[in-house]
Design an enzyme around this catalytic site. Structure first.
Site: not given
Ligand SMILES: Cc1ncc(COP(=O)(O)O)c(C=O)c1O
Length: 373
Positions: A115, A184, A208
């Site tokens: 991520w 994030d 989550k």
């Molecule tokens: C730490 C983290 N950042 C970003 C994301 C991506 O999120 P989204 O699907 O809401 O774009 C996730 C998805 O699992 C994640 O765990």
């Protein structure tokens, strides 16, 4: 009607499993019940929560309550705005550099996994100047870097507070001096107490720890707004969300409503972040203790970087891992398969997962190891 046949067959609230999914993930049962009750007649409006206008007093109250609860839970002062944005955390990978990183500026990023890498990629796509100042790629992202040498003139330093896939989490946040932190926090927001003061911006996809998919919560310190360049598309600039109270267009009303309920549950039933943090620490302790007990299960993250939210582990063979996930599912323990990019197993222990679920998982794991070890 087909829906009724579905209800007769599945009795939705009775046969619930222990849900260890990484996201969308478990929600508190009382929240689901409250949600269910609001589906036909929301607070005497004669309409479903899904049917009320986003400009009505009913939804206005939902939005204001969700914001106030979030502010109280995170101890945010008046400088911070709570915004609700669509597009998930992935859109924030793009909006953060677009809004906060000037053409001549430098964005410092820490790469702790898939991520973080996605966030870096989106900044680079825009031609922004980005530097990876620390990384754990050398050991397949199994740890959190200890040193984060930020550039004093950087516009911000971006981190991923919890790495959902690799099962690592910052035990405490790096000291970046005057450089604002941007995080994030998709997979650990509201799971523990922390000081928000060094953060210029925090974002978290709701699915989550906060609610259902469809909304991303952005916490923005007001001085960050001065950087938003003119000429950005309306829906891609933070100023729009601040000026229009996240309602420039129709917001994801139902997702925001569930975030409100989850925040209410956290404040009033659980008793706030200190309480939930103690519960989360205990859940993680119980599971890691089992992983460390023998050599059948092997945790994949370094001990001092282990995540309280996503516990990642391997079994001796992939064949055993497959059997483990399948048998667990048969026993009402769902969502234990690791992310498709890394394999292995993963138990996500977000706020709504109770200690009894973890105890049941541990006892299943003990039996499985005894039979297959
Ligand atoms: C730490 C983290 N950042 C970003 C994301 C991506 O999120 P989204 O699907 O809401 O774009 C996730 C998805 O699992 C994640 O765990």
């Amino acid at each position: 009607m087909a829906v009724h046949r579905y209800l007769e067959r599945y009795h939705p609230m009775e046969k619930r499993i222990h849900n260890f999914n990484a996201g969308p993930a478990a929600l508190p049962k009382v929240v689901l019940e409250e949600m269910q009750a609001s589906l036909l007649n929301y607070k005497g409006s004669g309409m479903s929560i899904l049917e009320v206008s986003h400009r009505s007093r009913w939804f206005e109250e939902v939005l204001e309550d969700a914001k106030s609860r979030m502010k109280r839970l995170l101890n945010l002062d008046d400088r911070y705005h709570v915004l609700f944005v669509q597009g998930g955390a992935s859109l924030q990978f793009c909006m953060v550099p677009m809004n906060l990183l000037p053409e001549a500026g430098l964005g410092d990023y820490v790469n702790t996994g898939i991520w973080s890498a996605a966030a870096i990629k989106e900044a680079k796509i825009q031609g922004k100047r980005v530097e990876v100042v620390a990384s754990s790629e050398d050991r397949n992202f199994c740890y959190i870097p200890e040193k984060v040498p930020v550039h004093p003139h950087a516009s911000y330093a971006h981190i991923t507070s919890n790495n959902t896939i690799k099962g690592t989490q910052w035990p405490s946040f790096p000291d970046t001096g005057a450089v604002p932190l941007v995080a994030d926090m998709s997979s650990d927001i509201l799971s523990r107490h922390f000081d928000v003061a060094p953060f210029g911006l925090i974002y978290a996809g709701a699915q989550k720890n906060l609610g259902p998919a469809g909304v991303c919560v952005v916490i923005l310190r007001s001085d960050m707004l001065e950087r938003v360049p003119p000429g950005l598309p309306t829906m891609l600039k933070y100023t729009t969300y601040v000026e229009k109270n996240s309602m420039h267009n129709t917001p994801p009303c139902f997702a925001i409503y569930v975030v409100q309920l989850v925040c209410e549950w956290l404040e009033e039933t659980v008793g706030g972040l200190d309480k939930v943090e103690a519960l989360n620490r205990e859940k993680a302790r119980v599971l890691y203790e089992l992983l460390d007990r023998g050599d059948f299960y092997r945790g994949t993250a370094d001990r001092n970087s282990r995540s309280m939210m996503n516990v990642t582990f391997r079994l001796p063979t992939e064949e055993l891992e497959k059997r483990f996930v399948a048998q667990a599912e048969q026993e009402g323990l769902g969502g234990l398969k690791g992310h498709r990019s890394v394999g292995g197993c993963r138990a996500s222990l977000y706020n709504a997962t109770g200690i009894e679920a973890v105890r049941d998982l541990v006892s299943f794991m003990e039996n499985f190891a005894a039979k297959n070890g």
